[in-house]
Design a protein around this motif. Structure first.
Motif, short mmCIF file in Angstrom:
data_model
loop_
_atom_site.label_atom_id
_atom_site.label_comp_id
_atom_site.label_asym_id
_atom_site.label_seq_id
_atom_site.Cartn_x
_atom_site.Cartn_y
_atom_site.Cartn_z
N GLN A 24 -3.81 42.14 1.50
CA GLN A 24 -2.38 42.75 1.29
C GLN A 24 -1.63 42.81 2.73
O GLN A 24 -0.40 42.47 2.80
N ALA A 70 -0.40 39.40 3.90
CA ALA A 70 0.72 38.94 2.97
C ALA A 70 1.93 39.64 3.47
O ALA A 70 2.98 39.00 3.44
N TYR A 71 1.83 40.84 3.66
CA TYR A 71 2.96 41.84 4.02
C TYR A 71 3.59 41.42 5.28
O TYR A 71 4.65 41.40 5.35
N LYS A 72 2.57 41.05 6.15
CA LYS A 72 3.05 40.87 7.67
C LYS A 72 3.79 39.43 7.74
O LYS A 72 4.99 39.30 8.26
N ALA A 73 3.20 38.30 6.79
CA ALA A 73 4.00 37.08 6.80
C ALA A 73 5.39 37.23 6.03
O ALA A 73 6.38 36.78 6.50
N GLN A 74 5.22 38.16 5.09
CA GLN A 74 6.55 38.24 4.41
C GLN A 74 7.48 38.94 5.23
O GLN A 74 8.81 38.63 5.13
N THR A 75 7.17 39.91 5.98
CA THR A 75 7.82 40.70 6.65
C THR A 75 8.57 39.94 7.78
O THR A 75 9.80 40.00 8.19
N ALA A 97 4.93 38.07 -5.80
CA ALA A 97 4.53 38.12 -4.49
C ALA A 97 5.92 37.89 -3.66
O ALA A 97 6.84 37.43 -4.16
N GLY A 98 5.74 38.16 -2.20
CA GLY A 98 6.79 37.71 -1.40
C GLY A 98 6.92 36.17 -1.21
O GLY A 98 5.88 35.51 -0.89
N SER A 121 5.19 35.23 2.07
CA SER A 121 3.58 35.63 2.11
C SER A 121 2.74 34.61 2.44
O SER A 121 1.64 35.07 2.82
N ALA A 143 9.53 42.92 -0.75
CA ALA A 143 8.36 42.99 0.07
C ALA A 143 7.25 43.88 -0.26
O ALA A 143 7.66 44.84 -0.92
N ALA A 144 6.00 43.59 -0.03
CA ALA A 144 4.96 44.43 -0.41
C ALA A 144 5.03 45.82 0.16
O ALA A 144 5.43 45.91 1.30
#
Length: 364
Positions: A224, A227-232, A349-350, A353, A30-31
């Motif tokens: 960023q 992408a972080y929100k989507a990965q989480t 990347a995640g 993401s 995760a970022a």
């Protein structure tokens, strides 16, 4: 999933550089949470400029995403046309060789037919019965009758072979003409796709050039964060607990190749060795692993075996967006390696993401 787990791989490159990335996943990728920049602190009479509004920059980010997405779709079209052009050019060369060989064969057959005609002329061109009646030596003629019959058969076979060769030559010529027409159509498609790619990238670069330095920094933070929100959200589904696949031997080699390309720039239409686009990276990685796959992300999605996300393993390819316009390689621990877009580099990347369309396996 705890914050510690998500932040463990802040230095994401180490995920794929270690052998453990090819084993069963343990810690999720995760970022790291973005660090607020100075531009995010409003001035209050201190002389610090007021930061750009996040809402306005969010709209810019969305517009940039669309421009680069459209460029990616056009890049896939360009790559597909390029592949077809290569194939059709090779087919035209093959047909040209066949036409030359056929013409040479036809010339030989014509020479043989001419020799047979001249021989018949020397005998007067009379049918066998007439030759028998006019012969001073019927027995001698009878002895040669078998030879005459064999000669007639040979002549008939020769004419049949000439007819077949002429028919093949016409077919080769028709095929070559059709290939040329398709080749020209593909060239036009390539030119149109190339024009669109350049237009979309130029529009994106123009939009970004209007931003001040602090706005660009804030825009990078918004990218960023998105992408972080989507990965989480993807990790919070618990999907990583179900993904336990281990890489095949070829999958390991594909991941190793992709890992070695980290830091190289994205260039549309590129297949290495100095730069890549998204499908150029994945297709070359699997080619180096000894397994050829389609060149474009859309054809990879169409032609390769689909597997459930829970069954994916390192080396598998994740296809993104509804139109299959982006592809990345899964490397384990919830991470991917991919070539993102113009202005970016091959990076980690995640896996969640971006919107996942599905997963395909080259070496199924």
């Amino acid at each position: 999933m705890g914050t510690g787990k998500r932040g463990l791989l802040a230095a994401a490159v180490t995920v794929v550089c270690a052998v453990t990335v090819l084993a069963a996943p343990g810690t999720a990728f995760a970022a790291p949470t973005p660090t607020p920049s100075a531009s995010a602190t409003p001035g209050s009479g201190s002389g610090v400029p007021t930061p750009p509004r996040s809402k306005d920059l969010e709209q810019v980010r969305e517009k940039l995403d669309k421009l680069y997405h459209d460029a990616a779709v056009a890049t896939d079209a360009y790559n597909a046309a390029e592949e077809q052009t290569k194939k059709q050019s090779a087919q035209i060369v093959t047909l040209a060789k066949k036409i030359v060989e056929g013409q040479q064969k036809l010339e030989r057959l014509k020479d043989q037919a001419g020799a047979a005609a001249r021989a018949q002329y020397r005998t007067g061109g009379l049918p066998p019965t007439a030759q028998f009646l006019l012969s001073d030596d019927p027995q001698r003629f009878a002895d040669g009758a078998g030879t005459v019959l064999n000669g007639e058969r040979a002549t008939k076979k020769l004419l049949t072979e000439m007819t077949r060769t002429q028919k093949e030559l016409r077919q080769y010529a028709d095929d070559a003409s059709a290939r040329w027409e398709k080749l020209e159509a593909n060239r036009k498609e390539k030119a149109a796709a190339k024009k669109k790619i350049k237009q979309q990238i130029a529009a994106a670069e123009k939009l970004e050039s209007k931003l001040e330095k602090k706005e660009r920094e804030r825009l990078a933070e918004l990218e960023q964060q998105a992408a972080y929100k989507a990965q989480t959200a993807w990790l919070d589904t618990g999907i990583l607990k179900e993904i336990n696949g281990k890489a095949s031997a070829q999958g390991k080699r594909a991941v190793q190749f992709a890992t070695a390309q980290l830091g190289k720039p994205y260039v549309w239409g590129a297949e290495g060795p100095k730069s890549f686009d998204c499908s150029g990276l994945t297709s070359q990685a699997w080619a180096k692993a000894g397994h050829a796959i389609p060149r474009t992300s859309q054809e990879q999605w169409k032609q390769l075996k689909h597997v459930d996300i829970k069954d994916m393993r390192p080396g598998d390819l994740i296809i993104y967006f509804d139109d299959a316009s982006h592809v990345a390689m899964y490397v384990g621990d919830g991470a991917i390696i991919h070539a993102p877009r113009p202005g970016r580099w091959v990076t980690v990347a995640g896996a969640g993401s971006m919107p996942i369309l599905g997963v395909v396996r080259p070496d199924a």
